[in-house]
Write an enzyme that holds these catalytic residues in place. Structure first.
Site, PDB file in Angstrom:
ATOM      1  N   GLU A 145       1.869  -0.388  -4.863  1.00  0.00           N
ATOM      2  CA  GLU A 145       0.910   0.616  -5.297  1.00  0.00           C
ATOM      3  C   GLU A 145       1.727   1.882  -5.545  1.00  0.00           C
ATOM      4  OE1 GLU A 145      -3.166   2.938  -3.939  1.00  0.00           O
ATOM      5  OE2 GLU A 145      -1.591   2.572  -2.489  1.00  0.00           O
ATOM      6  N   ASP A 203       0.832  -1.199   0.000  1.00  0.00           N
ATOM      7  CA  ASP A 203       0.000   0.000   0.000  1.00  0.00           C
ATOM      8  C   ASP A 203       0.874   1.259   0.000  1.00  0.00           C
ATOM      9  OD1 ASP A 203      -2.828   0.990   0.439  1.00  0.00           O
ATOM     10  OD2 ASP A 203      -1.873   1.917   2.173  1.00  0.00           O
TER      11      ASP A 203
HETATM   12  C1  GLC Z   1      -4.228   3.046  -0.682  1.00  0.00           C
HETATM   13  C2  GLC Z   1      -5.439   2.152  -0.596  1.00  0.00           C
HETATM   14  C3  GLC Z   1      -6.605   2.979  -0.173  1.00  0.00           C
HETATM   15  C4  GLC Z   1      -6.321   3.571   1.187  1.00  0.00           C
HETATM   16  C5  GLC Z   1      -5.027   4.363   1.167  1.00  0.00           C
HETATM   17  C6  GLC Z   1      -4.549   4.685   2.548  1.00  0.00           C
HETATM   18  O1  GLC Z   1      -4.358   4.012  -1.660  1.00  0.00           O
HETATM   19  O2  GLC Z   1      -5.635   1.488  -1.808  1.00  0.00           O
HETATM   20  O3  GLC Z   1      -7.783   2.232  -0.133  1.00  0.00           O
HETATM   21  O4  GLC Z   1      -7.366   4.419   1.570  1.00  0.00           O
HETATM   22  O5  GLC Z   1      -3.983   3.624   0.576  1.00  0.00           O
HETATM   23  O6  GLC Z   1      -4.065   3.527   3.168  1.00  0.00           O
END
Ligand code: GLC
Length: 517
Positions: A264, A204
Site C-alpha cells: 500500500e 499495509d
Molecule cells: C491502511 C488501511 C486502513 C487503515 C490504516 C491504518 O491505510 O488500508 O484501513 O486504517 O492503514 O492501519
C-alpha cells in the site's frame, strides 16, 4: 513452471473485507468459515486470488488494523485451524490466498507496547517504538508538528511525560524500523504465514515504515493534498529508507517461489512509484490513480497512460483498483442511482481490459453503492479530509439472498453495520438469476480477460474517438470503447464481445463501455 510462479503479474485479486463478506456463526460479523463456505462463489466469479483484510487478535479499534498478535487468529474470525482449512479449500479451487500484514504499527495492546509503557524512558522496550521527550519548558508540547493521518496530533503523552508517535489512532503506536528486533519479528511473521502456505501479502502502509531519525517537522499543507502530496515536505511518509526495508521483505519472499507482495504505497509521483517496484523490491505497488479520477474519458486516458508507464519503466506489472475499504464505493463516487451504476459498470470494463493486475473490492461485482449510515452507527476511527468521512459506508456486509436484511449474510438478526432494505434487488441470488446483472457482467468480463487471445500485450494504444470518448486497444487486438459523453456514439466496426449497456444499431449509450474485436 515459470508461468505459474508469475501468476501475480496478470492476476485478478478479490479483496475480502473479512468482517463484511459472510458470517458463519450468527454474531453479525463476517469470519473465515464464512469465507470458506462461499469459495464456490469466488470460483464462479473467476478471480485468481483473494486478499484477506487483517483477522489477527485485535481490540478492533481500527477494525483489525490494530494488531495485538500478528501470528494468530482473533476468535471473532475463527482460529488457525479454520484458516488452514480455508487455505486448503481455496487452493483446491485454484484460488491463491494473500493476507494483509501491518508492519508500520501494532495495537497498543500488543505485549511490546504494554512492556514499553511499563518501562522507563531510554529503555530497550521503548526503543521498539518512537518515544520522545516533548518540547517546551515542561515538555508538554508534542516533539514535532506531525498530524495523524486520521485526525489530531500524531503524538500522545504517557504518564511519565514522554510522548509516542502514532500515524493513525493513539491505539496504533508506530514501530521503529531502525531497530533490528522490529525487522526480525516482522520477518518471522511473514515466514509464519508463508510456512502455512499463503501465496503472498498486502503490506499495509508500506510507504510509512521508515522515518528520519531526527523527526523533522512536516509541511502542514501535505495533510490536505493526496494527489499533489509529493510537492510538500512530509517526512512521515515515502522516506527513501523504506526501500531497504522492502528489499528485506523481498528477500524473505524469494525463499518461497511463487509468492508476491503488494505494497500500500500512496504516491502519485511516478518516479517514486517505480522505485517501490524496481527489481529486488516489492513485486507490486497499489496504484490509486484510477480510483481518484473522475468519470471523464480524457482524464481517465491520461491516468491510464501514467499508471502504465511508471511500472513498465522498471519491468513491473501495473496495478488497477477502483475501490477498497478506505474509499467510497465507485457507484457513489460516480453519482449514485442509475447513472452511478451505469458508470461503475462501464469502468469495470475499462479496468478489466487493462494489462497487469486488477484488484476488485468485495461487493463491487454486485454494483453496491455506499450504505447509508448515521454517525452513531459508524465504527470507523478514521475519516479524514482524504477519506471523505466515515469509511464504514463502503464496508456494509454483502447481501447474499432473500428479500430482507440480513440477506443471508448471517443467521443472526443483527449485522455489525446495518444493511439497507433497498439492497433486496442487489443480492447474489437475484443477480445470478438475471443475465443482465452486474454480477454477470463481471463474470463474463473475467472469463474473457483470462481466455480471449485479443487480451494480450503489456501496453495499450489509443485510436481516434469522438469527443468525451476513448478507444483503447490492447496489442492483441481487443478494443475497449468508453463513452463518458452525454450522447450515444457510433461504435467502430467489429464484433461486440461484451458491453456494459445494451448496444443498439451499432451505438454505444452514454455512461457505457464495450469490448470489441
Ligand atoms: C491502511 C488501511 C486502513 C487503515 C490504516 C491504518 O491505510 O488500508 O484501513 O486504517 O492503514 O492501519
Amino acid at each position: 513452471m515459470t508461468e505459474a510462479l508469475d501468476w501475480w503479474r496478470t492476476a485478478t485479486v478479490y479483496q475480502i473485507y473479512v468482517r463484511s463478506f459472510a458470517d458463519s456463526n450468527g454474531d453479525g460479523v463476517g469470519d473465515l468459515e464464512g469465507i470458506r463456505s462461499r469459495l464456490d462463489y469466488l470460483k464462479d466469479l473467476g478471480v485468481d486470488a483473494v486478499w484477506l483484510t487483517p483477522f489477527y487478535p485485535s481490540p478492533m479499534v481500527d477494525n483489525g488494523y490494530d494488531v495485538a498478535d500478528p501470528r494468530d487468529v482473533d476468535p471473532l474470525f475463527g482460529d488457525l485451524a479454520t484458516f488452514d482449512r480455508l487455505l486448503a479449500d481455496a487452493h483446491a479451487r485454484g484460488i491463491k490466498v494473500t493476507v494483509d500484514v501491518v508492519p508500520n504499527h501494532t495495537s497498543s495492546q500488543h505485549p511490546w507496547f504494554q512492556a514499553a509503557l511499563a518501562s522507563p524512558p531510554g529503555s530497550p522496550e521503548r526503543a521498539r517504538y518512537w518515544f520522545r521527550d516533548g518540547k517546551g519548558p515542561d515538555g508538554d508540547e508534542p516533539p514535532n508538528n506531525w498530524q495523524s493521518c486520521f485526525k489530531g496530533p500524531a503524538w500522545t503523552r504517557v504518564a511519565d511525560g514522554q510522548w509516542y508517535l502514532h500515524l493513525f489512532t493513539p491505539e496504533q503506536p508506530d514501530l521503529n524500523w531502525s531497530n533490528p528486533e522490529v525487522v526480525a519479528d516482522f520477518h518471522r511473521t511473514l515466514r509464519f504465514w508463508l510456512d502455512r502456505g499463503v501465496d503472498g501479502f498486502r503490506i499495509d502502509v508500506a510507504h510509512g515504515m521508515a522515518k528520519p531519525a531526527d523527526l523533522p517537522d512536516m509541511d502542514p499543507r501535505a495533510m490536505f493534498n493526496v494527489v499533489e502530496h509529493a510537492n510538500y515536505y512530509d517526512p512521515r511518509l515515502n522516506n527513501e529508507g523504506v526501500l531497504e526495508l522492502h528489499e528485506g521483505i523481498r528477500r524473505v519472499l524469494d525463499e518461497y517461489p511463487g509468492t508476491a507482495a503488494i505494497g500500500e504505497v500512496w504516491t502519485f509521483d511516478d518516479e517514486q512509484m517505480s522505485q517501490y517496484i524496481a527489481p529486488g523490491r516489492l513485486h507490486l505497488g497499489f496504484d490509486f490513480r484510477l480510483a481518484l479520477t473522475e468519470f471523464d474519458a480524457d482524464k481517465l486516458r491520461a491516468a491510464i497512460d501514467r499508471s502504465l508507464a511508471a511500472p513498465l519503466s522498471v519491468g513491473a506489472p501495473p496495478t488497477w483498483t477502483l475501490s477498497n475499504h478506505d474509499v467510497w464505493r465507485q457507484v457513489s463516487r460516480y453519482g449514485d442511482g442509475e447513472i452511478g451504476l451505469a458508470r461503475a459498470r462501464a469502468m469495470a470494463l475499462v479496468e478489466l481490459a487493462l494489462p497487469g493486475v486488477v484488484y476488485l473490492y468485495n461487493g463491487e461485482e454486485l454494483g453496491l453503492p455506499n450504505g447509508p449510515l448515521t454517525e452513531e452507527q459508524s465504527t470507523d476511527p478514521g475519516g479524514t479530509s482524504d477519506m471523505q468521512g466515515s469509511r464504514d459506508v463502503a464496508r456494509i456486509p454483502l447481501p447474499w439472498s432473500g428479500d430482507m436484511p440480513p440477506f443471508g449474510f448471517t443467521t443472526g438478526q443483527r449485522t455489525w453495520l446495518p444493511m439497507p432494505v433497498e439492497w433486496a434487488d442487489r443480492t447474489v441470488e437475484k443477480q445470478e438469476a438475471d443475465r443482465s446483472s452486474t454480477l454477470w457482467l463481471y463474470r463474463d468480463a473475467l472469463r474473457l480477460r483470462k481466455t480471449h487471445p485479443a487480451m494480450s500485450g503489456d501496453t495499450v494504444s489509443w485510436e481516434d474517438a469522438p469527443p468525451g470518448c476513448f478507444v483503447m486497444r490492447r496489442e492483441g487486438g481487443l478494443r475497449c470503447v468508453l463513452n463518458s459523453s452525454d450522447a450515444p456514439v457510433d461504435l467502430p466496426p467489429g464484433e461486440v464481445l461484451l458491453a456494459s449497456s445494451q448496444v443498439q444499431d451499432g451505438k454505444l449509450q452514454p455512461n457505457a463501455a464495450a469490448w470489441l474485436v
